[in-house]
Design an enzyme around this catalytic site. Structure first.
Site, PDB file in Angstrom:
ATOM      1  N   LYS A 116       0.765  -1.009   0.165  1.00 41.06           N
ATOM      2  CA  LYS A 116      -0.136  -0.014   0.033  1.00 41.06           C
ATOM      3  C   LYS A 116       0.988   1.213  -0.078  1.00 41.06           C
ATOM      4  O   LYS A 116       0.522   2.314  -0.592  1.00 41.06           O
ATOM      5  CB  LYS A 116      -1.014   0.121   1.180  1.00 41.06           C
ATOM      6  N   GLU A 200      -3.398   6.686   7.774  1.00 42.45           N
ATOM      7  CA  GLU A 200      -4.102   7.839   6.886  1.00 42.45           C
ATOM      8  C   GLU A 200      -5.092   8.634   7.725  1.00 42.45           C
ATOM      9  O   GLU A 200      -5.570   8.135   8.707  1.00 42.45           O
ATOM     10  CB  GLU A 200      -4.735   7.086   5.730  1.00 42.45           C
ATOM     11  N   HIS A 235     -15.445  -3.625   6.998  1.00 39.63           N
ATOM     12  CA  HIS A 235     -14.284  -3.205   5.993  1.00 39.63           C
ATOM     13  C   HIS A 235     -14.403  -4.404   4.972  1.00 39.63           C
ATOM     14  O   HIS A 235     -13.601  -4.282   4.003  1.00 39.63           O
ATOM     15  CB  HIS A 235     -13.079  -3.282   6.528  1.00 39.63           C
ATOM     16  N   ARG A 294      -5.328  -8.322  -9.099  1.00 38.00           N
ATOM     17  CA  ARG A 294      -6.072  -9.724  -9.390  1.00 38.00           C
ATOM     18  C   ARG A 294      -7.345  -9.472  -9.883  1.00 38.00           C
ATOM     19  O   ARG A 294      -7.840  -8.104 -10.052  1.00 38.00           O
ATOM     20  CB  ARG A 294      -6.022 -10.562  -8.215  1.00 38.00           C
TER      21      ARG A 294
END
Length: 501
Positions: A116, A200, A235, A294
């Site tokens: 990430k 973040e 999530h 993917r």
């Protein structure tokens, strides 16, 4: 084109890949663990290879055993599906070293975009907007504390590796930061073998919108539009649709987000199928979130709206063929919705519900697609993700697609285990969902809202009595229909007052 392809996966995605291979006259090789000896993907494949015990760490995650199976059966390529090894750079590299085509991006692209923090760096360099966050991961909370001193709360901690909601923690205040960091790092270490965590700024009530992209070895890139993935539980996506209601209302978003996604993919030298995920705030500003290297679970909604077979495209690109169309040729028609059907009990905190499927009745009719990996009489194992099937529908409008999905959910009847269809029926009656006013916390809000006192049950009892009276047969399918109606009615009666606020 390839003559034989091994599918390094199981369940519904293996079945879905086998179907495209059959259409392309390509022989398929399934792999299976002890728990999956009688699974549907094993029955459908042309050949099958046993790769180990039930534990995924000793079967579906064993690169050496999968490559041995590919060599033994003469497979020229491996399709990883999603999950398991699909985003492991070392697996793609091992395929490359063995001279076996990996149906996906290169190991270098997976390594770059699978991290990430590295993906954020690439996105920034390409001019793609990102959510404010740290540039690298750490096992020390000191670095993230410095970020909160500058940007304030709330923030979200994320594992550098992996996905699926693992290694993520939302933090509202300073006093919770250290414990949340420790928990996120520990979970990430267990799930991905990498405990590094980055931070973040948390965007309040964002939408989660992703862009499907393809790149080929001839320098061509296209995007296939967006998928709305804002309806999530803890999530984890549970219901997806195409087009996004927001993009339908503001069509310029598709072009701007699509252009940004292609910039990120090109900057990484990305080939094959990939998905660039964005968060969108209340002002319609979008921010790069991550890239999934993917095929996505929710790819059927894109296929239904564009008329394209994404697995076929993956195979053609992996074989060195150019994309058969350009961006100007891509069209979007109608609306599609997908529900992920899990063996889980909504009445018991969505705990997995493994066991034998005693009866199974599948939905059908116009515009209904069921990607399933199960059959009547099969035992759902405890060892793996409890996803049974993906129920997707297409119609000319979003309103019609939702109505069609509610009808199809009512036709999906299972006994012997619990499934989550009744929950989806309630969710698809929520006024905010119907209006397209979605955000990533909506489902969790519905589930944690105080429940109103349950009604007397007279209406439900009368309806059940009528259903029983109307059914003259006594076979298992009829009993399953009544049981499913009862479960759905409970959700609709007891949940309506609290969920439809």
């Amino acid at each position: 084109m390839f003559r034989k392809v091994l599918i390094a996966n199981r369940g519904e995605i293996a079945v879905r890949i086998i179907r495209t291979l059959c259409e392309m006259n390509i022989a398929s090789v399934a792999v299976y663990s002890d728990a999956d000896r009688r699974s549907l993907h094993v029955r459908m494949a042309d050949e099958a290879a046993h790769i180990g015990p039930s534990a995924s760490s000793e079967s579906y995650l064993r690169i050496d055993r999968i490559l041995d199976a590919a060599r033994k059966h003469g497979a020229e390529a491996i399709h990883p599906g999603y999950g398991f090894l699909s985003e492991r750079a070392e697996f793609a590299a091992a395929c490359e070293a063995a001279g076996i085509a990996f149906i996906g991006p290169s190991s270098e692209a997976i390594r770059a975009m699978g991290s990430k923090t590295e993906a954020r760096r690439i996105a920034v360099a390409a001019g793609v907007p990102v959510v404010p966050g740290t540039a690298s991961g750490s096992k020390d909370p000191a670095g993230v504390r410095r970020f909160t001193e500058e940007h304030g709360y709330p923030v979200i901690l994320k594992a550098v590796a992996g996905g699926g909601g693992k290694g993520m923690r939302r933090v509202e205040r300073e006093g919770d930061l250290e414990a949340a960091f420790r928990d996120a790092s520990s979970e990430a270490e267990r799930a991905f073998g990498n405990g590094d965590v980055y931070i973040e700024k948390f965007i309040v009530d964002p939408r989660h919108i992703e862009i499907q992209i393809f790149g080929d070895s001839h320098g061509n890139y296209v995007h296939l539009g967006e998928r709305e993935c804002s309806l999530q539980r803890r999530h984890q996506k549970i219901l997806e649709e195409c087009p996004s209601p927001l993009v339908a209302a503001f069509p310029d978003l598709r072009e701007r987000m699509g252009t940004a996604a292609l910039k990120a993919a090109a900057a990484a030298g990305y080939l094959n199928a990939g998905t660039v995920e964005f968060l969108v705030d209340g002002e319609r500003n979008f921010y790069f979130l991550e890239m999934n290297t993917r095929l996505q679970v929710e790819h059927p909604v894109t296929e239904l709206v564009t008329g394209l077979d994404l697995v076929r495209l993956q195979l053609e690109i992996a074989a060195g063929l150019p994309l058969p169309f350009r961006q100007r040729d891509v069209e979007w028609r109608g609306a599609a919705v997908e529900c992920r059907i899990y063996a889980e009990d909504p009445d018991n905190q969505f705990f997995p519900s493994p066991g034998k499927i005693e009866t199974l009745e599948r939905p059908a009719g116009p515009g209904v697609r069921l990607d399933s990996g199960v059959y009547q009489g099969w035992t759902v194992p405890l060892e793996y993700d409890p996803l049974l099937a993906k129920l997707a529908v297409w119609a000319g409008s979003r309103e019609h697609a939702i109505a069609r999905m509610r009808r199809a959910l009512g036709e999906y009847i299972v006994s012997g285990i619990k499934i989550n269809t009744g929950f989806f029926q309630v969710l698809l009656e929520d006024p905010r969902v119907l209006a397209g006013a979605l955000h990533t916390g909506l489902v969790d809000e519905l589930l944690t809202a105080p429940k109103a006192p349950a009604p007397s049950g007279a209406v439900t009892a009368a309806a059940l009595a009528a259903a029983v009276h109307a059914i003259s047969r006594t076979d298992n399918a009829s009993k399953a229909a009544v049981a499913t109606f009862a479960q759905s009615s409970r959700w609709r009666d007891e949940g309506r007052e609290s969920l439809l606020r």
